[in-house]
Design an enzyme around this catalytic site. Structure first.
Site, PDB file in Angstrom:
ATOM      1  N   ASP A 112      -7.556   4.075   8.744  1.00  0.00           N
ATOM      2  CA  ASP A 112      -8.879   4.038   8.121  1.00  0.00           C
ATOM      3  C   ASP A 112      -9.083   2.766   7.291  1.00  0.00           C
ATOM      4  OD1 ASP A 112      -9.752   6.442   9.168  1.00  0.00           O
ATOM      5  OD2 ASP A 112      -8.911   7.618   7.529  1.00  0.00           O
ATOM      6  N   HIS A 171       0.814  -1.216   0.000  1.00  0.00           N
ATOM      7  CA  HIS A 171       0.000   0.000   0.000  1.00  0.00           C
ATOM      8  C   HIS A 171       0.852   1.272   0.000  1.00  0.00           C
ATOM      9  CE1 HIS A 171      -4.228   1.097   0.173  1.00  0.00           C
ATOM     10  NE2 HIS A 171      -3.909   2.141   0.905  1.00  0.00           N
ATOM     11  N   GLU A 179     -12.997  12.733  12.675  1.00  0.00           N
ATOM     12  CA  GLU A 179     -12.337  13.068  11.411  1.00  0.00           C
ATOM     13  C   GLU A 179     -13.143  14.170  10.734  1.00  0.00           C
ATOM     14  OE1 GLU A 179     -11.105  10.005   8.757  1.00  0.00           O
ATOM     15  OE2 GLU A 179      -9.927   8.938  10.272  1.00  0.00           O
TER      16      GLU A 179
END
Length: 544
Positions: free
Chosen positions: A183, A122, A294
């Site tokens: 997340d 990632h 958030e």
């Protein structure tokens, strides 16, 4: 007479040659025993990376070494850089990794082979790639097995290649879960701990690197070291947020807490940035009132609330249906309160009281109740949709910034008011965290203020596009944002940072640069590890 001269000449030549050999050997031994590189061997012959890989084939592995069909190791989520390795190690045990790194280290500074530990791939800018080097596929690591300890200070021991989503499911069987998340949960433990691991819980618990009891590390010398706050603490702190520069995380002991069953998930909109940030900062100042905070920036989007209806219900459906968002800039505050079913009434009262103290636009209040797992794994739902549309493996030129509270308004005025025209290419996250929840001993650097903001531009480029959703356009937009920060002299730090020169990295680390270099010299003196960050290109000398 002639025979005597010949004999004498041979004796002189032999003595001279012997002296030269002794001097060379003495020099080699001196280099091996002196300075910071006290275990670095120096040879007179350059060793090619390919030769080192071939020599690795003679090693005995529980896993296996692959020299072909390694195209995936030259890819990552960013999909911008593609650097093919010479080989990929698929380890089954920690000894596979330590034996490999030690073998390469013992080849000395004349070997140019580099090693990159790869998690779930990632990375954004080739950080887990090793051009013409060796990639270690950490997801192949099958030991140690996950072990959960309950009690007063519960924890879970996991492999560095384990995915956070698997940890969630296993720990929930014991009514427990980690405190801090990212997340997106389909990432490896070693990958997030090498960076920081930030999400909406960070204001309360700090990032993931703040919630680790112990690590097992394979250093750049091939040594296996167990470390914690009280044992080999310098390596422990260095590796956390250390971008893989000092060692490969093979095991982590992660702090746990009692896990809730349900989540109250809330979204509201603001049109006034000052009110938005004031409410966010108020919420993170409260103790035990909210569990996740958030936010998003939404520029020039139509039908914002209609998109929410798939996951949320409006508090006032009629007012929500009459709300018009076309052509405007809004700021979405997203928050969550954890609870168990028998606590629902008290929880709802607490949430109502909390909402009454905020200055959001009333028609935009949307709420939902979901399971804890559904909430934490929410991004995976979007991933499956994007994969089905062929839009997951596109370019992701993301830009993540940490901005001091004192400078967030200047930043917002220029970036959200002038540089960005819309947010159609992906979400822009924005939320504050408390620096007091961050351990300053780790390698991770933050702005030097009590409160700072994460602003993340999570844009995606459309393949083959030449317009405003093209890779070139978005990269230029990112550059404009960074150039503004430089010219305005904002004290911004990049998260998941990417720089091309060591000088830029030195500026990034600031006063911590000296300690960072010293740790590199101590734990990876040949600069074998994590070459994709482009921090150290060669063995670390005492002159840096």
């Amino acid at each position: 007479m002639v025979l005597k001269l010949v004999s004498f000449s041979k004796h002189v030549i032999f003595s001279f040659t012997k002296t030269i050999i002794i001097l060379i050997l003495s020099f080699i031994l001196y280099k091996a025993d002196s300075g910071c590189n006290n275990s670095i061997t120096t040879s007179l012959v350059q060793i090619s990376p390919y030769d080192v890989i071939i020599s690795l084939q003679s090693q005995s592995f529980d896993g296996h070494l692959s020299l072909k069909d390694n195209e995936d190791a030259a890819k990552d989520f960013g999909n911008i850089h593609h650097f093919p390795p010479l080989a990929v190690l698929h380890p089954k045990t920690v000894s596979d990794i330590s034996r490999t790194v030690k073998h390469i280290f013992e080849k000395g500074s004349d070997s140019e082979l580099k090693v990159a530990a790869r998690g779930h791939g990632h990375s954004l800018q080739g950080q887990a790639q090793a051009h013409q080097g060796l990639v270690i596929k950490m997801e192949s690591l099958q030991s140690p097995e996950m072990k959960i300890q309950t009690g007063e200070f519960p924890f879970v021991d996991v492999s560095g290649g384990e995915l956070w989503i698997n940890i969630l499911h296993e720990t929930l069987k014991h009514g427990l879960a980690p405190k801090s998340w990212t997340d997106y949960l389909h990432l490896t433990v070693g990958g997030t701990l090498s960076n920081a691991g930030i999400s909406g819980q960070a204001f309360r618990h700090g990032p993931q690197i703040n919630n680790i009891f112990q690590l097992e590390i394979v250093t750049g010398k091939g040594e296996v070291v167990t470390c914690s706050e009280n044992r080999n603490a310098d390596l422990f702190h260095g590796v956390l947020g250390g971008l893989g520069q000092f060692g490969i995380i093979t095991r982590a002991r992660i702090s746990l807490e009692p896990a809730p069953k349900m989540v109250k998930w809330i979204r509201v909109l603001y049109s006034d940035f000052s009110k938005f940030t004031r409410d966010q900062e108020y919420l993170i100042s409260l103790k035990d009132k909210i569990d996740y905070i958030e936010g998003f920036v939404i520029i020039n989007r139509t039908g914002i609330l209609n998109g929410w209806r798939l996951s949320f219900d409006p508090k006032d459906p009629l007012q929500a249906s009459q709300f018009n968002s076309d052509g405007k800039t809004f700021y979405c505050l997203e928050m969550a309160k954890y609870f168990n079913p028998d606590e629902a009434d008290v929880m709802n009262q607490d949430v109502d009281h909390l909402l009454s103290q905020l200055s959001y636009i009333p028609p935009t209040l949307f709420l939902s109740e979901v399971s804890y797992v559904e909430f934490l794994d929410r991004v995976h739902v979007s991933e499956k949709k994007l994969r089905a549309q062929g839009l997951w493996e596109v370019h992701h030129p993301w830009l993540n910034l940490l901005i001091p509270r004192s400078e967030i308004h200047d930043f917002a005025k220029e970036v959200f008011g002038n540089i960005l025209k819309d947010t159609s290419n992906g979400p822009i996250l924005i939320y504050p965290v408390n620096q007091t929840r961050w351990n300053s001993k780790t390698s991770f650097v933050t702005p030097e203020e009590d409160v700072f903001y994460l602003v993340a531009f999570l844009t995606s480029a459309v393949p083959f596009s030449t317009g405003e959703n093209s890779l070139e356009y978005i990269l230029n937009q990112n550059k404009r944002i960074l150039d503004f920060c430089t010219h305005a002299q904002l004290n911004v730090k990049q998260y998941l940072a990417h720089y091309d020169t060591q000088e830029e990295w030195q500026v990034h680390f600031g006063s911590q640069w000296g300690a960072f270099v010293e740790r590199k010299r101590t734990y990876d003196p040949l600069a074998l590890l994590a070459p994709g960050h482009r921090i150290f290109q060669k063995a670390v000398s005492s002159s840096i």
